[in-house]
Design a protein around this motif. Structure first.
Motif, PDB file in Angstrom:
ATOM      1  N   ILE A  87       0.826  -1.205   0.000  1.00  0.00           N
ATOM      2  CA  ILE A  87       0.000   0.000   0.000  1.00  0.00           C
ATOM      3  C   ILE A  87       0.865   1.264   0.000  1.00  0.00           C
ATOM      4  CG2 ILE A  87      -1.880   1.223   1.120  1.00  0.00           C
ATOM      5  CD1 ILE A  87      -2.506  -1.610  -0.064  1.00  0.00           C
ATOM      6  N   LYS A  88       1.790   1.345   0.940  1.00  0.00           N
ATOM      7  CA  LYS A  88       2.662   2.519   0.972  1.00  0.00           C
ATOM      8  C   LYS A  88       3.502   2.603  -0.292  1.00  0.00           C
ATOM      9  CE  LYS A  88       6.196   4.841   3.775  1.00  0.00           C
ATOM     10  NZ  LYS A  88       7.056   4.740   4.990  1.00  0.00           N
ATOM     11  N   GLY A  89       4.008   1.465  -0.755  1.00  0.00           N
ATOM     12  CA  GLY A  89       4.813   1.453  -1.971  1.00  0.00           C
ATOM     13  C   GLY A  89       4.046   1.955  -3.173  1.00  0.00           C
ATOM     14  N   MET A  90       2.802   1.499  -3.326  1.00  0.00           N
ATOM     15  CA  MET A  90       1.965   1.967  -4.429  1.00  0.00           C
ATOM     16  C   MET A  90       1.708   3.461  -4.311  1.00  0.00           C
ATOM     17  SD  MET A  90       0.268   1.065  -7.160  1.00  0.00           S
ATOM     18  CE  MET A  90      -1.187   1.388  -8.163  1.00  0.00           C
ATOM     19  N   PHE A  91       1.442   3.924  -3.097  1.00  0.00           N
ATOM     20  CA  PHE A  91       1.191   5.346  -2.882  1.00  0.00           C
ATOM     21  C   PHE A  91       2.418   6.182  -3.235  1.00  0.00           C
ATOM     22  CE2 PHE A  91       1.493   9.006   0.043  1.00  0.00           C
ATOM     23  CZ  PHE A  91       0.407   9.735  -0.400  1.00  0.00           C
ATOM     24  N   LEU A  92       3.598   5.744  -2.816  1.00  0.00           N
ATOM     25  CA  LEU A  92       4.817   6.489  -3.118  1.00  0.00           C
ATOM     26  C   LEU A  92       5.075   6.553  -4.621  1.00  0.00           C
ATOM     27  CD1 LEU A  92       7.190   5.196  -0.287  1.00  0.00           C
ATOM     28  CD2 LEU A  92       6.143   7.463  -0.451  1.00  0.00           C
ATOM     29  N   LEU A  93       4.853   5.435  -5.309  1.00  0.00           N
ATOM     30  CA  LEU A  93       5.046   5.421  -6.761  1.00  0.00           C
ATOM     31  C   LEU A  93       4.062   6.364  -7.453  1.00  0.00           C
ATOM     32  CD1 LEU A  93       5.565   1.597  -7.436  1.00  0.00           C
ATOM     33  CD2 LEU A  93       7.273   3.396  -7.809  1.00  0.00           C
ATOM     34  N   LEU A  94       2.805   6.317  -7.041  1.00  0.00           N
ATOM     35  CA  LEU A  94       1.799   7.165  -7.662  1.00  0.00           C
ATOM     36  C   LEU A  94       2.049   8.644  -7.374  1.00  0.00           C
ATOM     37  CD1 LEU A  94      -1.412   5.038  -7.017  1.00  0.00           C
ATOM     38  CD2 LEU A  94      -0.390   5.543  -9.248  1.00  0.00           C
ATOM     39  N   CYS A 138      -4.924 -11.112   2.642  1.00  0.00           N
ATOM     40  CA  CYS A 138      -4.411  -9.759   2.446  1.00  0.00           C
ATOM     41  C   CYS A 138      -3.923  -9.513   1.025  1.00  0.00           C
ATOM     42  CB  CYS A 138      -3.309  -9.460   3.456  1.00  0.00           C
ATOM     43  SG  CYS A 138      -1.903 -10.588   3.422  1.00  0.00           S
ATOM     44  N   TYR A 139      -3.490 -10.552   0.302  1.00  0.00           N
ATOM     45  CA  TYR A 139      -2.990 -10.338  -1.057  1.00  0.00           C
ATOM     46  C   TYR A 139      -4.091  -9.817  -1.969  1.00  0.00           C
ATOM     47  CZ  TYR A 139      -1.274 -11.331  -5.755  1.00  0.00           C
ATOM     48  OH  TYR A 139      -0.924 -11.216  -7.074  1.00  0.00           O
ATOM     49  N   ALA A 140      -5.244 -10.489  -1.968  1.00  0.00           N
ATOM     50  CA  ALA A 140      -6.355 -10.055  -2.817  1.00  0.00           C
ATOM     51  C   ALA A 140      -6.806  -8.653  -2.432  1.00  0.00           C
ATOM     52  CB  ALA A 140      -7.516 -11.038  -2.713  1.00  0.00           C
ATOM     53  N   LEU A 141      -6.803  -8.358  -1.145  1.00  0.00           N
ATOM     54  CA  LEU A 141      -7.187  -7.026  -0.696  1.00  0.00           C
ATOM     55  C   LEU A 141      -6.245  -5.966  -1.263  1.00  0.00           C
ATOM     56  CD1 LEU A 141      -8.829  -5.087   1.100  1.00  0.00           C
ATOM     57  CD2 LEU A 141      -7.250  -5.651   2.963  1.00  0.00           C
ATOM     58  N   THR A 142      -4.940  -6.231  -1.233  1.00  0.00           N
ATOM     59  CA  THR A 142      -3.995  -5.233  -1.746  1.00  0.00           C
ATOM     60  C   THR A 142      -4.201  -4.986  -3.237  1.00  0.00           C
ATOM     61  OG1 THR A 142      -2.242  -6.865  -2.216  1.00  0.00           O
ATOM     62  CG2 THR A 142      -2.249  -5.838  -0.034  1.00  0.00           C
ATOM     63  N   LYS A 143      -4.521  -6.026  -3.996  1.00  0.00           N
ATOM     64  CA  LYS A 143      -4.722  -5.851  -5.429  1.00  0.00           C
ATOM     65  C   LYS A 143      -5.973  -5.012  -5.720  1.00  0.00           C
ATOM     66  CE  LYS A 143      -1.090  -7.586  -7.114  1.00  0.00           C
ATOM     67  NZ  LYS A 143      -0.153  -6.663  -7.798  1.00  0.00           N
ATOM     68  N   VAL A 144      -7.026  -5.204  -4.931  1.00  0.00           N
ATOM     69  CA  VAL A 144      -8.208  -4.357  -5.072  1.00  0.00           C
ATOM     70  C   VAL A 144      -7.843  -2.909  -4.768  1.00  0.00           C
ATOM     71  CG1 VAL A 144     -10.446  -3.778  -4.060  1.00  0.00           C
ATOM     72  CG2 VAL A 144      -9.910  -6.155  -4.608  1.00  0.00           C
ATOM     73  N   LEU A 145      -7.114  -2.699  -3.699  1.00  0.00           N
ATOM     74  CA  LEU A 145      -6.736  -1.340  -3.313  1.00  0.00           C
ATOM     75  C   LEU A 145      -5.829  -0.696  -4.358  1.00  0.00           C
ATOM     76  CD1 LEU A 145      -6.142  -1.837   0.519  1.00  0.00           C
ATOM     77  CD2 LEU A 145      -8.114  -0.787  -0.608  1.00  0.00           C
ATOM     78  N   GLU A 146      -4.922  -1.486  -4.945  1.00  0.00           N
ATOM     79  CA  GLU A 146      -4.058  -0.940  -5.990  1.00  0.00           C
ATOM     80  C   GLU A 146      -4.877  -0.497  -7.207  1.00  0.00           C
ATOM     81  OE1 GLU A 146       0.132  -3.369  -5.199  1.00  0.00           O
ATOM     82  OE2 GLU A 146      -1.181  -3.948  -6.849  1.00  0.00           O
ATOM     83  N   GLU A 147      -5.830  -1.318  -7.616  1.00  0.00           N
ATOM     84  CA  GLU A 147      -6.673  -0.940  -8.750  1.00  0.00           C
ATOM     85  C   GLU A 147      -7.454   0.341  -8.452  1.00  0.00           C
ATOM     86  OE1 GLU A 147      -9.247  -3.872 -10.367  1.00  0.00           O
ATOM     87  OE2 GLU A 147      -7.654  -5.312 -10.833  1.00  0.00           O
ATOM     88  N   VAL A 148      -7.970   0.438  -7.235  1.00  0.00           N
ATOM     89  CA  VAL A 148      -8.739   1.624  -6.862  1.00  0.00           C
ATOM     90  C   VAL A 148      -7.829   2.848  -6.778  1.00  0.00           C
ATOM     91  CG1 VAL A 148     -10.117   2.692  -5.036  1.00  0.00           C
ATOM     92  CG2 VAL A 148     -10.531   0.308  -5.679  1.00  0.00           C
ATOM     93  N   MET A 149      -6.625   2.673  -6.248  1.00  0.00           N
ATOM     94  CA  MET A 149      -5.709   3.807  -6.113  1.00  0.00           C
ATOM     95  C   MET A 149      -5.335   4.393  -7.470  1.00  0.00           C
ATOM     96  SD  MET A 149      -3.266   2.415  -3.018  1.00  0.00           S
ATOM     97  CE  MET A 149      -2.141   3.821  -2.981  1.00  0.00           C
ATOM     98  N   ILE A 150      -4.973   3.533  -8.416  1.00  0.00           N
ATOM     99  CA  ILE A 150      -4.591   4.067  -9.729  1.00  0.00           C
ATOM    100  C   ILE A 150      -5.808   4.675 -10.431  1.00  0.00           C
ATOM    101  CG2 ILE A 150      -4.898   1.928 -11.070  1.00  0.00           C
ATOM    102  CD1 ILE A 150      -2.324   2.687 -12.574  1.00  0.00           C
TER     103      ILE A 150
END
Length: 326
Positions: A87-94, A138-150
Motif C-alpha cells: 500500500i505505501k509502496g503503491m502510494f509512493l510510486l503514484l 491480504c494479497y487479494a485485498l492489496t490488489k483491489v486497493l491498488e486498482e482503486v488507487m490508480i
C-alpha cells in the motif's frame, strides 16, 4: 524512454525484460529496476536501484527521469508487509508519478484475485466493469486497493494509467506441477485439503490428473494465462492511445476446463483422471476488450500449455524454485 520496473526478478519481470531489451523499437530505451530481496545484473541499459518500495528515498531515486512505470512487485499472504510494501509502496510510486515532469504512462499488473478467482460466483463472464469481489486474505485485498488507487489518481490528477488484470500466470513447467499430486505441487488448492493427505500421497505415486468439479458438479473452469502472452500484452499497451486510463483482462480466450485437460492427458500421456469435488465456482475472465482495443491475441491455449510444460527440461542452473506458492 526510461522505464522503471518493479518486480523485475519475478517470472513476468524477467520475461518482460528479455522481450523489451531485444525489441528494436526500444533499442535506445533504458531500464531502471528497483530491487529489494532479490538481485538483478546491471548492464549498459539496465540500472539497478537497491531498496524497498516503502522507502521514499529509494522510490524517489528510482523514479528520477522515468517516462514509464511497470509496477509488478507484490507481497503475498504476509500481513506484516502488506501496508508498508504493497500500500505505501503503491502510494509512493503514484505520488512520484503525478509530480513527475517526465512520466508518460503508469502500468500496473493486477490479478483476478480482485474478482475472486474461483472463490466468488459470477452469473456471467467477468469483464472490466464487473464488481470487484476479493477472496479472503491480504494479497487479494492489496490488489483491489491498488486498482482503486490508480483509478483515483486518474480521476484526481489525470494520470495516464493502464491496468492489466491477469489470472494465474504459467511459465516453463508450472502447469505440470499445478496438476501434480506430489509434494512438488505448485499453487493450490492443496489436494490434502480436498481428498486427504494419504490419498494425495497414493495418487502422487501414479500417473493421475485431477479432474476438479465445481460446486454445481460440472467440471471446474479456471482462468490462466501464459507468461509469454502477458508479456505480449505489456508490450502492446506501451504508449498505446487506446490503453490510456483503461483496465484490461489479460487471459486465455477461454478458461481451462479440467475435464478437457484430463481427457487430453489421458489421450496423449495415458494419465487417469481422478474426480475431485470442490466448493469452487467456475468463472470466465473475458478478454474481449483487450483483443478489440489492443489487437492482442493470446497464443497459448491449454493444449499448448500442457505440451510446453511436459516438454520443458530444466538444466542444473535452472532449479525449480517457488518464491510464492501461486
Amino acid at each position: 524512454m526510461k522505464i522503471l520496473v518493479t518486480g523485475a526478478t519475478g517470472k513476468v519481470g524477467r520475461a518482460f525484460l528479455t522481450a523489451f531489451l531485444d525489441d528494436d523499437r526500444y533499442a535506445s530505451a533504458k531500464v531502471v529496476a528497483l530491487c529489494h530481496n532479490r538481485g538483478l545484473d546491471a548492464g549498459d541499459r539496465v540500472e539497478v536501484v537497491s531498496g524497498s518500495l516503502s522507502d521514499p528515498q529509494a522510490v524517489a531515486h528510482a523514479m528520477d527521469g522515468v517516462t514509464h512505470v511497470l509496477h509488478m512487485a507484490a507481497v503475498k499472504e504476509s500481513p506484516d508487509l502488506v501496508i508498508d510494501v504493497a500500500i505505501k509502496g503503491m502510494f509512493l510510486l503514484l505520488e512520484a508519478a503525478r509530480q513527475s515532469s517526465t512520466l508518460k504512462q503508469f502500468v500496473l499488473i493486477s490479478g483476478d484475485c480482485t474478482v475472486g478467482h474461483i472463490f466468488k460466483e459470477y452469473s456471467a463472464p467477468i469483464n472490466e466493469v464487473s464488481p470487484r469481489k476479493a477472496y479472503s486474505g491480504c494479497y487479494a485485498l492489496t490488489k483491489v486497493l491498488e486498482e482503486v488507487m490508480i483509478e483515483q489518481y486518474q480521476i484526481q490528477y489525470g494520470l495516464n494509467g493502464t491496468v492489466l488484470r491477469a489470472p494465474w500466470i504459467m511459465e516453463k513447467d508450472d502447469f505440470k506441477y499445478a496438476l501434480s499430486f506430489g509434494e512438488e505441487q505448485f499453487g493450490g488448492p492443496a489436494w490434502s485439503d480436498l481428498i486427504g493427505a494419504d490419498k494425495a500421497m497414493r495418487l502422487a505415486r501414479g500417473d493421475f490428473v485431477p479432474l476438479m468439479r465445481d460446486r454445481t458438479g460440472a467440471s471446474l473452469k479456471r482462468n490462466f494465462v501464459h507468461v509469454d502472452d502477458l508479456v505480449m500484452a505489456l508490450m502492446a499497451v506501451l504508449d498505446h492511445a487506446g490503453a490510456m486510463q483503461e483496465l484490461f483482462n489479460i487471459a486465455m480466450d477461454e478458461p481451462v476446463d479440467y475435464a478437457q485437460v484430463a481427457e487430453y492427458l489421458a489421450r496423449t500421456r495415458d494419465m487417469e483422471a481422478v474426480e475431485i469435488p470442490t466448493p469452487f465456482h467456475s468463472n470466465w475472465l473475458d478478454n474481449t476488450k483487450a483483443r478489440h482495443a489492443l489487437g492482442w491475441r493470446p497464443q497459448v491455449d491449454f493444449e499448448e500449455m500442457i505440451e510446453r510444460a511436459w516438454a520443458y527440461e530444466r538444466s542444473p542452473s535452472d532449479p525449480r524454485k517457488i518464491w510464492y506458492p501461486g
